[in-house]
Enzyme design. Structure first.
Site, mmCIF file in Angstrom:
data_model
loop_
_atom_site.group_PDB
_atom_site.id
_atom_site.type_symbol
_atom_site.label_atom_id
_atom_site.label_comp_id
_atom_site.label_asym_id
_atom_site.label_seq_id
_atom_site.Cartn_x
_atom_site.Cartn_y
_atom_site.Cartn_z
ATOM 1 N N HIS A 1 0.659 -0.947 -0.258
ATOM 2 C CA HIS A 1 -0.006 0.123 -0.007
ATOM 3 C C HIS A 1 1.101 1.153 0.096
ATOM 4 O O HIS A 1 1.957 1.144 0.152
ATOM 5 C CB HIS A 1 -0.850 0.124 1.235
ATOM 6 C CG HIS A 1 -0.039 -0.530 2.830
ATOM 7 N ND1 HIS A 1 0.264 -1.332 3.042
ATOM 8 C CD2 HIS A 1 0.307 0.553 3.494
ATOM 9 C CE1 HIS A 1 1.070 -1.677 4.080
ATOM 10 N NE2 HIS A 1 0.852 -0.140 4.366
ATOM 11 N N HIS B 1 1.209 5.101 0.899
ATOM 12 C CA HIS B 1 -0.123 6.080 1.906
ATOM 13 C C HIS B 1 0.540 7.195 1.258
ATOM 14 O O HIS B 1 1.502 7.723 1.062
ATOM 15 C CB HIS B 1 0.435 6.038 3.258
ATOM 16 C CG HIS B 1 0.804 5.058 3.982
ATOM 17 N ND1 HIS B 1 -0.103 4.933 5.338
ATOM 18 C CD2 HIS B 1 1.244 3.804 4.306
ATOM 19 C CE1 HIS B 1 0.082 4.117 5.726
ATOM 20 N NE2 HIS B 1 0.530 3.254 5.029
HETATM 21 P P1 5GP Z 1 1.769 0.363 7.566
HETATM 22 O O1 5GP Z 1 1.830 0.137 8.650
HETATM 23 O O2 5GP Z 1 1.316 -1.321 7.205
HETATM 24 O O3 5GP Z 1 2.131 0.605 6.541
HETATM 25 O O4 5GP Z 1 0.280 0.748 7.080
HETATM 26 C C1 5GP Z 1 -0.658 0.681 7.083
HETATM 27 C C2 5GP Z 1 -1.738 0.759 7.368
HETATM 28 O O5 5GP Z 1 -3.363 0.060 7.346
HETATM 29 C C3 5GP Z 1 -1.901 1.737 9.016
HETATM 30 O O6 5GP Z 1 -2.185 3.279 8.420
HETATM 31 C C4 5GP Z 1 -3.295 1.435 9.143
HETATM 32 O O7 5GP Z 1 -4.349 2.547 10.033
HETATM 33 C C5 5GP Z 1 -4.587 1.222 7.824
HETATM 34 N N1 5GP Z 1 -5.287 0.296 8.706
HETATM 35 C C6 5GP Z 1 -5.376 -0.790 8.981
HETATM 36 N N2 5GP Z 1 -6.391 -1.665 8.992
HETATM 37 C C7 5GP Z 1 -6.713 -1.244 8.614
HETATM 38 C C8 5GP Z 1 -8.890 -1.593 7.655
HETATM 39 O O8 5GP Z 1 -9.261 -2.261 8.401
HETATM 40 N N3 5GP Z 1 -9.193 -0.472 7.065
HETATM 41 C C9 5GP Z 1 -8.698 0.437 7.044
HETATM 42 N N4 5GP Z 1 -9.270 1.527 5.841
HETATM 43 N N5 5GP Z 1 -7.415 0.952 7.045
HETATM 44 C C10 5GP Z 1 -6.411 -0.300 8.178
#
Ligand code: 5GP
Ligand code: ZN
Length: 141
Positions: free
Chosen positions: A99, A101
């Site tokens: 993903h 951001h």
């Molecule tokens: P990472 O830490 O892997 O770069 O980012 C994962 C992101 O996914 C986090 O910013 C978190 O808030 C988001 N996230 C986790 N679970 C969910 C979910 O069930 N729905 C949505 N919309 N975002 C999620």
């Protein structure tokens, strides 16, 4: 992938606030936003991280990024935007479906702090040349 949270969001098994979708990508609101408009852009093809992302998936993902970024910009008039992608748990990845951001920026106190601790003293030109050589030697065709 059946047990992947973001694959479930793509196919609607888990609800999300979608802002954009095309044949290749899906964009939706991060559930724990860092700033107003914090959006996640993901490929519909499951891949764990950047290291496992096929070239066509990357092409299609980044092709959609300016469209979503500009929609955020038009909606909220931020003064800037950070695009962040964490790969690997040690790098802060918590969901193992790639993903990107998209985090619009408003001011120094807007919720995101990015600190660059430059270490150029450790990487003079000869060292940096060796670093570049090592990377080039490992590029796949
Ligand atoms: P990472 O830490 O892997 O770069 O980012 C994962 C992101 O996914 C986090 O910013 C978190 O808030 C988001 N996230 C986790 N679970 C969910 C979910 O069930 N729905 C949505 N919309 N975002 C999620
Ligand atoms: Zn997935």
């Amino acid at each position: 992938m059946s047990d992947c949270l973001f694959c479930k969001i793509i196919d609607g098994q888990i609800p999300s606030l979608k802002v954009y979708e095309d044949d290749h990508v899906f964009a939706f609101m991060d559930i724990m936003p860092l700033t107003k408009g914090h959006t996640l852009l993901i490929p519909k093809t499951h891949c764990k991280d950047l290291f496992e992302m096929p070239e066509d998936v990357a092409r299609n993902l980044y092709a959609a990024a300016p469209k979503v970024a500009n929609a955020i910009k038009s909606a909220f008039n931020p003064i800037g935007m950070n695009t962040i992608n964490n790969n690997g748990a040690e790098a802060g990845q918590t969901v193992f479906h790639y993903h990107l951001h998209l985090v619009p920026r408003y001011d120094d106190a807007d919720g995101l702090r990015v600190e660059w601790n430059h270490r150029q003293a450790e990487f003079p030109t000869d060292v940096l040349t060796d670093v570049a050589t090592a990377i080039k030697a490992n590029l796949l065709p």
